[in-house]
Design an enzyme around this catalytic site. Structure first.
Site, mmCIF file in Angstrom:
data_model
loop_
_atom_site.group_PDB
_atom_site.id
_atom_site.type_symbol
_atom_site.label_atom_id
_atom_site.label_comp_id
_atom_site.label_asym_id
_atom_site.label_seq_id
_atom_site.Cartn_x
_atom_site.Cartn_y
_atom_site.Cartn_z
ATOM 1 N N ASN A 9 0.668 -1.273 -0.278
ATOM 2 C CA ASN A 9 -0.332 0.137 0.244
ATOM 3 C C ASN A 9 0.938 1.164 -0.160
ATOM 4 O OD1 ASN A 9 -1.669 1.977 0.286
ATOM 5 N ND2 ASN A 9 -2.187 1.145 2.787
ATOM 6 N N LYS A 11 0.191 4.396 -0.736
ATOM 7 C CA LYS A 11 -0.283 5.885 0.432
ATOM 8 C C LYS A 11 -0.527 7.160 -0.866
ATOM 9 C CE LYS A 11 -0.470 3.263 4.770
ATOM 10 N NZ LYS A 11 0.069 3.356 6.260
ATOM 11 N N HIS A 94 -9.329 1.359 5.036
ATOM 12 C CA HIS A 94 -7.863 1.480 5.798
ATOM 13 C C HIS A 94 -8.236 2.336 7.094
ATOM 14 C CE1 HIS A 94 -4.001 2.463 6.339
ATOM 15 N NE2 HIS A 94 -3.675 1.306 5.665
ATOM 16 N N GLU A 96 -6.490 4.745 8.420
ATOM 17 C CA GLU A 96 -6.506 6.058 7.495
ATOM 18 C C GLU A 96 -8.106 7.049 7.147
ATOM 19 O OE1 GLU A 96 -3.023 5.351 5.794
ATOM 20 O OE2 GLU A 96 -1.787 4.845 7.594
ATOM 21 N N GLU A 164 -5.025 -4.961 10.950
ATOM 22 C CA GLU A 164 -3.422 -4.328 11.468
ATOM 23 C C GLU A 164 -4.243 -3.172 12.309
ATOM 24 O OE1 GLU A 164 -2.394 -2.253 7.153
ATOM 25 O OE2 GLU A 164 -4.083 -1.349 7.279
ATOM 26 N N GLY A 170 3.467 2.594 10.892
ATOM 27 C CA GLY A 170 3.807 3.500 10.532
ATOM 28 C C GLY A 170 5.182 3.839 12.123
ATOM 29 N N SER A 210 3.800 -1.592 10.341
ATOM 30 C CA SER A 210 5.132 -1.846 10.508
ATOM 31 C C SER A 210 5.963 -3.009 10.064
ATOM 32 C CB SER A 210 5.406 -1.525 12.497
ATOM 33 O OG SER A 210 5.057 -0.291 12.269
#
Ligand code: 13P
Length: 253
Positions: A9, A11, A94, A96, A164, A170, A210
């Protein structure tokens, strides 16, 4: 559908030039493996160019999001019908999108249904916050996300679920193997068995958050996990190709 799967991904990263270089290197170096799927998810403007480079390659393309409607007055949005034919996969829900753009379980569910109607294979992302984990609610949160995300979905053959943990994305922090196993079995596997008691096709389940070449085997060694959804490390050719190789090796055993 082959089970092992590694998804990058990207992003909102990479220039067009970097994106094309990255996929060209991946295409040249990755040996086609009929038993696994490798997917890259570029930003929308690069999907067409990336797909040209990947013609005649076994590497697949995914989008990072889509709108649920087929067309209409939704400035800035992209529909499943626009992506169909360009992408095979689409990442939905996701964290985000949930946290920064206010996407709810209900909205994500409508997108999942629309993706399937358009012949796209959704990668439904689920995962708990640090606070939800600390208060012992991770499995319950994930259960609800899976259940709501798949409401009105009768056939889960082309669905993939990515677990996730939000606090692992991250950050360089990763959960223990035991914690991931526990949440995937109670928060995902059991729910799927409850909703689809007659299905022989349990969706593929990925871990994301991560992931690096150093830790990937912690996750892929678990028989419940079919692969990984990789963010930062998927932007680096060396790291991503190592993650692919290590996942395939772990899954071949
Ligand atoms: P990182 O691998 O950068 O933690 O991102 C994970 C992710 O969000 C993939 O969708």
């Amino acid at each position: 559908m082959p089970r092992p799967m590694i998804v990058g991904n990207w992003k909102m990263n990479n220039s067009l030039e970097q994106a094309l270089q990255l996929v060209a290197s991946l295409k040249d170096s990755l040996t086609p493996n009929p038993n696994a799927e490798i997917v890259v998810c570029p930003a929308f403007p690069f999907v067409i160019e990336v797909s040209r480079v990947l013609e005649n390659s076994s590497i697949k393309i995914g989008a990072q999001n889509m709108h649920s409607a087929q067309s209409g007055a939704f400035t800035g949005e992209v529909s499943g019908s626009m992506l169909a034919g360009l992408c095979e996969y689409v990442i939905l829900g996701h964290s985000e999108r949930r946290s920064l753009f206010g996407e709810t379980n209900r909205f994500i569910n409508i997108k999942v249904v629309s993706a399937l109607d358009n012949g796209l294979k959704p990668i439904l992302c689920v995962g708990e916050t640090e606070q939800e984990r600390d208060s012992g609610n991770a499995s319950t949160v994930v259960r609800t996300q899976v259940k709501s995300g798949l409401a009105d979905v009768a056939d889960i053959t082309s669905v993939t679920i990515a677990y996730e943990p939000i606090w692992a994305i991250g950050t360089g922090k990763i959960p223990s193997q035991e914690a991931v196993h526990e949440i995937i079995s109670h928060g995902i596997f059991e729910v799927l068995q409850e909703i689809y008691p007659d299905s022989y096709n349990i969706p593929r389940i990925l871990y994301g958050g991560s992931v690096t070449p150093q830790n990937v085997v912690n996750f892929t060694a678990d028989p419940l996990i079919d692969g990984v959804l990789v963010g930062g490390a998927s932007l680096d050719y060396n790291l991503f190709s190592q993650i692919v190789a290590l996942t395939l090796e772990a899954k071949a055993n």
